[in-house]
Design a protein around this motif. Structure first.
Motif, PDB file in Angstrom:
ATOM      1  N   LYS A  26      40.535  -1.418 123.679  1.00 50.47           N
ATOM      2  CA  LYS A  26      41.063  -1.113 122.354  1.00 50.47           C
ATOM      3  C   LYS A  26      40.122  -0.107 121.699  1.00 50.47           C
ATOM      4  O   LYS A  26      38.908  -0.286 121.716  1.00 50.47           O
TER       5      LYS A  26
ATOM      6  N   ASP B 191      49.304   2.452 121.149  1.00 47.33           N
ATOM      7  CA  ASP B 191      49.088   1.068 120.719  1.00 47.33           C
ATOM      8  C   ASP B 191      47.703   0.539 121.097  1.00 47.33           C
ATOM      9  O   ASP B 191      47.353  -0.595 120.762  1.00 47.33           O
TER      10      ASP B 191
ATOM     11  N   PHE C 107      43.418   1.363 116.965  1.00 49.73           N
ATOM     12  CA  PHE C 107      43.487   0.644 115.691  1.00 49.73           C
ATOM     13  C   PHE C 107      42.537   1.325 114.732  1.00 49.73           C
ATOM     14  O   PHE C 107      41.340   1.424 114.992  1.00 49.73           O
TER      15      PHE C 107
ATOM     16  N   THR D 143      45.220   2.155 109.387  1.00 48.68           N
ATOM     17  CA  THR D 143      46.181   1.098 109.704  1.00 48.68           C
ATOM     18  C   THR D 143      45.929  -0.125 108.830  1.00 48.68           C
ATOM     19  O   THR D 143      46.860  -0.705 108.260  1.00 48.68           O
TER      20      THR D 143
ATOM     21  N   ARG E  20      48.394  -1.726 105.820  1.00 50.93           N
ATOM     22  CA  ARG E  20      48.824  -3.127 105.847  1.00 50.93           C
ATOM     23  C   ARG E  20      48.511  -3.832 104.535  1.00 50.93           C
ATOM     24  O   ARG E  20      49.313  -4.626 104.043  1.00 50.93           O
TER      25      ARG E  20
ATOM     26  N   SER F 104      41.249  -8.657 112.608  1.00 53.40           N
ATOM     27  CA  SER F 104      42.580  -8.085 112.803  1.00 53.40           C
ATOM     28  C   SER F 104      42.721  -7.501 114.205  1.00 53.40           C
ATOM     29  O   SER F 104      43.760  -7.635 114.856  1.00 53.40           O
TER      30      SER F 104
ATOM     31  N   ARG G 292      43.102 -10.325 116.691  1.00 53.29           N
ATOM     32  CA  ARG G 292      44.461 -10.883 116.657  1.00 53.29           C
ATOM     33  C   ARG G 292      45.431  -9.970 117.399  1.00 53.29           C
ATOM     34  O   ARG G 292      46.308 -10.439 118.128  1.00 53.29           O
ATOM     35  N   GLU G 293      45.275  -8.667 117.195  1.00 52.49           N
ATOM     36  CA  GLU G 293      46.165  -7.717 117.860  1.00 52.49           C
ATOM     37  C   GLU G 293      45.961  -7.723 119.371  1.00 52.49           C
ATOM     38  O   GLU G 293      46.896  -7.479 120.131  1.00 52.49           O
ATOM     39  N   CYS G 294      44.743  -8.005 119.800  1.00 52.31           N
ATOM     40  CA  CYS G 294      44.424  -8.063 121.238  1.00 52.31           C
ATOM     41  C   CYS G 294      44.733  -9.426 121.850  1.00 52.31           C
ATOM     42  O   CYS G 294      44.698  -9.562 123.076  1.00 52.31           O
TER      43      CYS G 294
END
Length: 259
Positions: free
Chosen positions: A14, A41, A44, A48, A52, A160, A163-165
């Protein structure tokens, strides 16, 4: 080559960054032109995170951002602003725009000041240059309001990303060249860190990592990748842990500033 080796060894990647002079899409296109095999994707950004927050609180932002970064705020209602969003905006860090932001904050008690990040400086080809942090602090001082910071090294930013990973902190290592924003920020989220001696690194930065668990300093990205792969291999051999859903015991996070 480093990215290929990580993926070849089943290690997900990431890319996280405080870069705010251009949008996530613009950054992805730039990296692609430079030959990096990166999916959108896998990126990050602090923009971003700012978007949000704006959406979650239904804010109408006045943005101190470069034109190239505004793509990430497309479609938002911006009339009658009730928030000021500050990123790295060299073209707009002047008296006229800063004063406009100040007046919004001063005359509206509910107007929120959002800092995409508060870095003191960043690296340009000609050397280190002043970042958005001093401008955010100027607005804080003048308006009496405290900024909400959404980028590195904030705990919520790293959480964050995790969580995305769909990854746990103990399964993750951060590689970065900024001891404060990258390594200490990650450490605060219980993520391991490898400081590399490139980019924003300054002599003696590694002294701030003494006595911190799962933190180290290495010469460059290639050395860090070698260490991560070797550690994964040793761990796998010792524990016989299986790979589940193509996720391994190590998730690497690399700030794009290191590339």
């Amino acid at each position: 080559m480093c990215l290929h080796r990580l993926r070849q060894n089943g290690i997900a990647v990431k890319f996280i960054t405080n870069a705010t002079k251009e949008s996530k899409g613009g950054l992805h296109r730039k990296l692609a032109r430079l030959g990096f095999d990166i999916n959108s994707d896998e990126i990050f950004t602090s923009l971003t995170a700012a978007r949000r927050l704006v959406e979650a609180e239904k804010l109408r932002p006045f943005c101190l951002l470069q034109d190239e970064a505004m793509e990430d705020f497309a479609g938002l209602e911006v009339s009658n602003p009730n928030a000021v969003v500050v990123g790295l905006a060299p073209d707009y860090f002047n008296y006229e725009y800063l004063n406009q932001a100040f007046r919004l904050l001063l005359h509206n008690d509910n107007c929120k000041l959002i800092a995409v990040h508060k870095a003191r400086y960043y690296r340009r080809t000609e050397g280190l240059s002043i970042g958005p942090g001093p401008f955010v602090e100027a607005l804080e001082y003048a308006s009496g309001k405290k900024a909400v910071v959404v980028g590195k090294p904030q705990l919520e930013f790293f959480q964050s990303v995790l969580r995305e990973c769909s990854c746990l902190p103990e399964e993750t290592v951060m590689i970065g060249d900024d001891v404060t924003l990258d390594i200490l920020g990650a450490h605060n989220a219980n993520i391991g860190g490898i400081l590399v001696k490139t980019g924003k690194y300054r002599d003696g930065d590694e002294s701030r990592l003494q006595d911190l668990e799962r933190c180290a300093c290495m010469n460059d990205l290639a050395t860090a990748v070698d260490t991560i792969i070797a550690t994964k291999s040793n761990t796998t051999q010792t524990t016989k842990q299986a790979v589940v859903e193509n996720k391994t015991t190590v998730q690497q996070i690399i700030p794009t500033d290191c590339l």
